[in-house]
Design an enzyme around this catalytic site. Structure first.
Site, PDB file in Angstrom:
ATOM      1  N   HIS A  66      -4.077   3.279  -3.475  1.00 55.81           N
ATOM      2  CA  HIS A  66      -4.261   2.766  -2.116  1.00 55.81           C
ATOM      3  C   HIS A  66      -3.479   1.468  -1.888  1.00 55.81           C
ATOM      4  O   HIS A  66      -2.722   1.364  -0.925  1.00 55.81           O
ATOM      5  CB  HIS A  66      -5.746   2.524  -1.814  1.00 55.81           C
ATOM      6  CG  HIS A  66      -5.962   1.636  -0.627  1.00 55.81           C
ATOM      7  ND1 HIS A  66      -6.059   2.116   0.656  1.00 55.81           N
ATOM      8  CD2 HIS A  66      -6.036   0.276  -0.521  1.00 55.81           C
ATOM      9  CE1 HIS A  66      -6.188   1.097   1.490  1.00 55.81           C
ATOM     10  NE2 HIS A  66      -6.182  -0.024   0.808  1.00 55.81           N
ATOM     11  N   HIS A  81     -29.391 -15.772  23.927  1.00 58.04           N
ATOM     12  CA  HIS A  81     -28.413 -15.634  25.011  1.00 58.04           C
ATOM     13  C   HIS A  81     -27.694 -16.944  25.337  1.00 58.04           C
ATOM     14  O   HIS A  81     -26.931 -16.998  26.297  1.00 58.04           O
ATOM     15  CB  HIS A  81     -29.112 -15.105  26.273  1.00 58.04           C
ATOM     16  CG  HIS A  81     -29.401 -13.631  26.192  1.00 58.04           C
ATOM     17  ND1 HIS A  81     -30.057 -13.061  25.122  1.00 58.04           N
ATOM     18  CD2 HIS A  81     -29.097 -12.612  27.044  1.00 58.04           C
ATOM     19  CE1 HIS A  81     -30.166 -11.756  25.322  1.00 58.04           C
ATOM     20  NE2 HIS A  81     -29.583 -11.461  26.477  1.00 58.04           N
ATOM     21  N   HIS A 105       0.833  -1.209   0.000  1.00 52.97           N
ATOM     22  CA  HIS A 105       0.000   0.000   0.000  1.00 52.97           C
ATOM     23  C   HIS A 105       0.866   1.257   0.000  1.00 52.97           C
ATOM     24  O   HIS A 105       1.301   1.700   1.068  1.00 52.97           O
ATOM     25  CB  HIS A 105      -0.891   0.006   1.241  1.00 52.97           C
ATOM     26  CG  HIS A 105      -1.770  -1.201   1.348  1.00 52.97           C
ATOM     27  ND1 HIS A 105      -1.302  -2.412   1.798  1.00 52.97           N
ATOM     28  CD2 HIS A 105      -3.083  -1.379   1.056  1.00 52.97           C
ATOM     29  CE1 HIS A 105      -2.299  -3.298   1.782  1.00 52.97           C
ATOM     30  NE2 HIS A 105      -3.381  -2.695   1.329  1.00 52.97           N
ATOM     31  N   GLU A 155     -18.279  -4.178  23.886  1.00 53.74           N
ATOM     32  CA  GLU A 155     -17.428  -5.359  24.045  1.00 53.74           C
ATOM     33  C   GLU A 155     -16.155  -5.297  23.186  1.00 53.74           C
ATOM     34  O   GLU A 155     -15.067  -5.657  23.634  1.00 53.74           O
ATOM     35  CB  GLU A 155     -18.214  -6.634  23.697  1.00 53.74           C
ATOM     36  CG  GLU A 155     -19.352  -6.966  24.654  1.00 53.74           C
ATOM     37  CD  GLU A 155     -20.636  -6.192  24.360  1.00 53.74           C
ATOM     38  OE1 GLU A 155     -20.682  -5.452  23.355  1.00 53.74           O
ATOM     39  OE2 GLU A 155     -21.605  -6.327  25.145  1.00 53.74           O
TER      40      GLU A 155
HETATM   41  C1  LIG Z   1     -11.841  -4.617   9.599  1.00 51.20           C
HETATM   42  C2  LIG Z   1     -11.231  -4.447   8.243  1.00 51.20           C
HETATM   43  N1  LIG Z   1     -12.019  -4.427   7.159  1.00 51.20           N
HETATM   44  C3  LIG Z   1     -11.483  -4.314   5.912  1.00 51.20           C
HETATM   45  C4  LIG Z   1     -10.140  -4.209   5.749  1.00 51.20           C
HETATM   46  C5  LIG Z   1      -9.525  -4.135   4.354  1.00 51.20           C
HETATM   47  N2  LIG Z   1      -9.003  -2.780   4.097  1.00 51.20           N
HETATM   48  C6  LIG Z   1      -7.722  -2.490   4.248  1.00 51.20           C
HETATM   49  S1  LIG Z   1      -7.379  -0.874   3.972  1.00 51.20           S
HETATM   50  C7  LIG Z   1      -8.987  -0.544   3.600  1.00 51.20           C
HETATM   51  C8  LIG Z   1      -9.403   0.847   3.231  1.00 51.20           C
HETATM   52  C9  LIG Z   1      -8.979   1.809   4.255  1.00 51.20           C
HETATM   53  O1  LIG Z   1      -9.180   3.110   3.840  1.00 51.20           O
HETATM   54  P1  LIG Z   1      -8.387   4.256   4.591  1.00 51.20           P
HETATM   55  O2  LIG Z   1      -8.413   4.039   6.044  1.00 51.20           O
HETATM   56  O3  LIG Z   1      -8.920   5.550   4.095  1.00 51.20           O
HETATM   57  O4  LIG Z   1      -6.896   4.043   4.130  1.00 51.20           O
HETATM   58  P2  LIG Z   1      -6.172   4.730   2.873  1.00 51.20           P
HETATM   59  O5  LIG Z   1      -7.059   4.494   1.681  1.00 51.20           O
HETATM   60  O6  LIG Z   1      -6.027   6.149   3.198  1.00 51.20           O
HETATM   61  O7  LIG Z   1      -4.894   3.992   2.774  1.00 51.20           O
HETATM   62  C10 LIG Z   1      -9.767  -1.697   3.718  1.00 51.20           C
HETATM   63  C11 LIG Z   1     -11.212  -1.740   3.459  1.00 51.20           C
HETATM   64  C12 LIG Z   1      -9.342  -4.242   6.913  1.00 51.20           C
HETATM   65  N3  LIG Z   1      -8.016  -4.179   6.858  1.00 51.20           N
HETATM   66  N4  LIG Z   1      -9.920  -4.319   8.129  1.00 51.20           N
END
Ligand SMILES: Cc1ncc(C[n+]2csc(CCOP(=O)(O)OP(=O)(O)O)c2C)c(N)n1
Length: 638
Positions: free
Chosen positions: A259, A458, A27, A396
């Site tokens: 990204h 539950h 990334h 939680e």
């Molecule tokens: C709980 C979770 N859901 C999905 C992902 C997959 N994922 C990794 S980065 C991302 C997008 C994040 O966007 P942002 O925080 O704006 O990061 P940027 O594009 O600026 O790098 C996703 C959906 C993950 N790592 N964790």
């Protein structure tokens, strides 16, 4: 100054871009967008690259764990021991630079991140830990613990529900040393955040009790002023930093295509030329840039030495004793209770926890609003942040992510509690605890259809199987108070694993045994007959039932062994000779558990378990209905 800062930031940008390009995966966008912030943050951060465990260091959490191009570049530049070769090996087998940052794997990483949102909650946890320890060891005139907690997060982290829970707790507790830097590039994987979110982040955080600052995340002066303001604040602070993803990456600047994919050689070359860098060089850092970052080594050493000196000064002697007591739990000081009458294991567990708390000053925690049911209140121990009872509210996921960080903070032994069925709401944090080897204690009561009248919503059914499937996670389901004590004694020694205590709502009889050390092996022969032809295995409330089945079969001249398995995970780790001594060869093996039971097929020919959800009725009737009666079990064995 800003020319140098620019060169430093660009050096980070191109290291990250080169890493992703070489790995052909990763990334580049977030690291390039955050590079300017990282340079200024470097100037504020108190840390010691030569001693990443120094207690009063600022904690830094990268909640967007995918920004590893930035993270590893920083730890390389700061002098934590990563070499340029490690950056070249980004995301390769056995490298020190895996795809997402892993605690314990790469020096300096405070906590494993990657599942978005958890890092924000972890930062709240580090801050809460610091507040508790500070209250124990600081005095009005002298402070041993006075560091900050920084967290870098992105749009994804703030979209996650977890961040709402965690930031709500942070605001409520006025965590003034917590500084959240929000990389507001308005881009996620699928494109613009306009596709999925339209709320006002400023108003959201203000209503949660935070101070909100907003800056241009590429303006060094604005970043500097914001961080300085946040450090002096009396509330937690979010710095909304408006940034461009992949800043400096030419045509890919601001694009969601940057990204999570390599930028391409051409884009990187053009970008380097535009920034005045030598485009023929990869993984290159000029000496002046390196020298500026490596100042961290000398400054960190000085900081720690100044702190050590502070620690030795006279007014702090008492505080030092408090800190030493927190850091060195003496388990021989625990005066365990004796259990002589039938009691729910949630009750015995609560009494054991109170005994532990009386002996161990670092033992603290709380429940997600269920302490009267979980029996987890630590009597006469006060309320967090001065005392040891934490009111997490009905949050939680935040609770368990917070206790993960509290456990990693250093001198604390935290627990978190809820109904077993709601462990679903914190599973991602339990998984990180197991993956990372974090010793935290999960208290999960109301463990089966024994919940009774509250009904199937539950009543946990699949949960034992789910958590037993998790590597390095130890689920205890004690059959009575004595086993419950053994469970705790064992769990306290397992410093690299989380342990869960799955306890009954209903009373369980005292088993016919003295305290049995064998429970520490996960399973043991509770009752045996010469020439047994049947081995019954069970955990928790079904152990007493297995004993009744044995009694009935004995009356029919059938010899039976009963194996109690308080911790299936530990039991299956035992060597073959131990297993053979417990599960005798040539016996018919039967497992009885009021849960899904799939994992028992590894040990048993016949598994008497739950194939459906439960129902709403008094617990006794439910055990009958779902086949957990002596008659029904004997029919199934035959
Ligand atoms: C709980 C979770 N859901 C999905 C992902 C997959 N994922 C990794 S980065 C991302 C997008 C994040 O966007 P942002 O925080 O704006 O990061 P940027 O594009 O600026 O790098 C996703 C959906 C993950 N790592 N964790």
């Amino acid at each position: 100054m800003s020319v140098m800062r620019q060169k430093m930031a660009d050096s980070i940008r191109f290291l990250a871009a080169d890493m992703v390009q070489a790995a052909n995966s990763g990334h580049p966008g977030a690291p390039m967008g955050l590079a300017d912030i990282a340079v200024v943050l470097s100037e504020h951060l108190n840390h010691n690259p030569k001693n990443p465990e120094w207690l009063n260091r600022d904690r830094l959490v990268f909640s967007g764990g995918h920004a590893t191009g930035l993270i590893y570049s920083l730890y390389y530049l700061w002098g934590y021991g990563l070499e340029i070769e490690d950056l070249k090996n980004f995301r390769q087998l056995d490298s020190l630079t895996p795809g997402h940052p892993e605690f314990g794997h790469t020096k300096g990483i405070e906590i494993t991140t990657g599942p978005l949102g958890q890092g924000v909650a972890n930062a709240v946890g580090f801050s809460m830990a610091s507040k508790f320890v500070a209250n124990q060891v600081n005095s009005e005139t002298a402070a041993l613990i006075d560091h900050n907690v920084y967290c870098l997060c992105g749009d994804g982290d703030l979209e996650e529900g977890l961040s709402y829970e965690a930031c709500s707790i942070a605001g409520h507790n006025k965590l003034d040393n917590l500084i959240l830097i929000y990389d507001s590039n308005k881009i996620t994987i699928e494109g613009s955040t306009e596709l999925s979110i339209s709320e006002n982040i400023r108003m959201r955080f203000e209503s949660q009790g935070w101070d909100v600052l907003e800056i241009d995340g590429h303006d060094f002066e604005e970043i500097d002023t914001a961080i300085a303001t946040a450090k002096a604040n009396t509330k937690p602070t979010i710095i909304i930093a408006n940034t461009l993803i992949a800043k400096g990456a030419g045509k890919l600047e601001g694009s969601h295509h940057a990204h999570g994919a390599p930028l391409g050689d051409d884009v990187i070359k053009e970008a380097k030329i535009k920034a005045g860098f030598d485009a023929s060089k990869t993984f290159h850092v000029d000496a002046d840039v390196m020298a500026r970052f490596r100042v961290a080594i000398e400054e960190g050493d000085l900081c720690e030495r100044e702190w050590n000196h502070r620690q030795k000064t006279l007014p702090l002697m008492e505080q030092n004793e408090a800190l030493t007591a927190l850091q060195n739990p003496d388990f021989s000081r625990i005066d365990y209770p004796v259990f002589e009458k039938a009691e729910a294991t949630r009750g015995t567990n609560g009494k054991i926890m109170n005994a532990i708390a009386r002996g161990i000053p670092s033992f603290l925690g709380g429940s997600a609003d269920l302490s009267p049911s979980n029996k987890t209140n630590l009597n006469d121990m006060g309320i967090f942040p001065k005392g040891r009872n934490i009111y997490f509210g009905i949050r939680e996921h935040a609770m368990a992510s917070i206790t993960n960080a509290m456990a990693l903070y250093g001198p604390l032994m935290p627990f978190s509690a809820t109904f077993f069925v709601f462990s679903d709401y914190l599973k991602p944090a339990a998984r990180i605890a197991a993956l990372t080897g974090i010793q935290q204690f999960f208290i999960w009561t109301h463990d089966s259809i024994g919940v009774g009248e509250d009904g199937p919503t539950h009543q946990p059914i699949e949960h034992l199987s789910q958590f037993r499937a998790l590597p390095n996670f130890y689920v205890w389901r004690p059959a009575d108070g004595a086993e419950n004590i053994e469970a705790w004694k064992t769990a306290l020694t397992m410093t690299k694993s989380p342990s869960a205590f799955v306890c009954s709502r209903q009373n369980l009889a005292v088993l016919p045994h003295a305290v049995r050390g064998e429970a520490s092996q996960g399973g043991y022969l509770l009752s045996s007959d010469e020439g047994a032809t049947i081995t019954l295995m069970a955990s928790g409330s079904e152990v007493a039932l297995a004993l009744k089945v044995k009694e009935t079969l004995n009356a029919k001249d059938v010899a039976v062994n009963v194996v109690s398995v308080p911790c299936y995970d530990l039991f299956i780790e035992q060597d073959a000779s131990y297993m053979k001594s417990i599960i005798k060869e040539n016996t018919k093996t039967v497992a009885i558990e009021a849960a899904r039971g799939l994992e028992w097929y590894r040990l048993a020919d016949t598994v008497i378990a739950m194939d459906t959800f439960g129902a709403s009725a008094p617990a006794g009737q439910l055990f009958e209905k779902f086949g957990f009666s002596v008659d029904s079990i004997i029919k199934k064995i035959n």
